[in-house]
Motif scaffolding. Sequence first.
Motif: not given
Length: 310
Positions: A16, A79, A82-83, A99, A102, A106, A180-182
């Motif tokens: 990330l 989320i 992890k950030l 991932c 997440q 999301s 994050y895994c967007e």
Amino acid sequence: MHGTVINTSFSEDFHLLAFYRHQNVSSALIVSTLFMYLLCIFGNLIIIVVVWAAPRLHTPMYFFLCNLSTLDMAYVSSIIPKLLDSQITGNNRISFTSCCTQLFMSVVCLTTEFLLLSSMAFDRYVAICVPLKYPIIMNKNACIILSITPWTFGTFNSLLYIFLISNLSFCNSKDISHFYCETKAVLRASCSDIKHVNIVIVSEGFAIGFIAFGMILTSYVFIISSILKIKTSSRRLKIFSSCSSHLTVVLLFCGSSLSVYMNPDSEDSTELDIMLSLLYVAVVPALNPLVYSLRNKEVLNVLRKFRVNS
């Protein structure tokens, strides 16, 4: 262009990269993000506990608010930790399984929140525009349907996304330009043809986002129209103040999330997408408890009673 193509596996890690090169903003980001996270968790927990403990708050409006509170806590908890970890430790690696988790959460939360906000707007429309029919229209069965449908649709929608993305191949670097895994950021890291996935995202973004957003705005147009017809200025101001606060949060959430998913994907849009994502991932969930309930006199009165009794 992307490097060697390899198949995804559960042992692989992604990286990330958002904020990773901006260490000068790390301290400010950690403090502000942690503050928003704690505000969201404790604010929403207070709402759920107060509503559960106070029979007078066992109404459709607070039932939907508890759903929104649960949703927001699940969203930020999947989320933000992890950030914070990546900013504090410098470890920006995330496993393929984490991932996918997440990404799943999301999409579930975004889809569900759009539809849940529509249900809440409809509830306010009935309460203000047709108050005499409110107990009939917003009965127990209607409330259950209006709350379960968003969660169910959000879950199945997210499973579709996971199915599509889990069948893609990724490059050696597997760098994700996000915090994050967007969905769009993960797709950028793929070496597969993603045209079909992008078609699904745009189609569903239009169908879910704009239709739900349109329903919310339509409800509030009727609500504001009814408010303007109220003769008592103090009552009109009270209701209008509450509705304007709700609408502001709705516009922030819908505007920022739709801007991310409806914008054409490009390198120039990455930084903007990150900032807009931070808005609807961290800021809006922290504002929801303040706007929807903790400014509400009924909730404050119940909290005062708890304080006196304790």
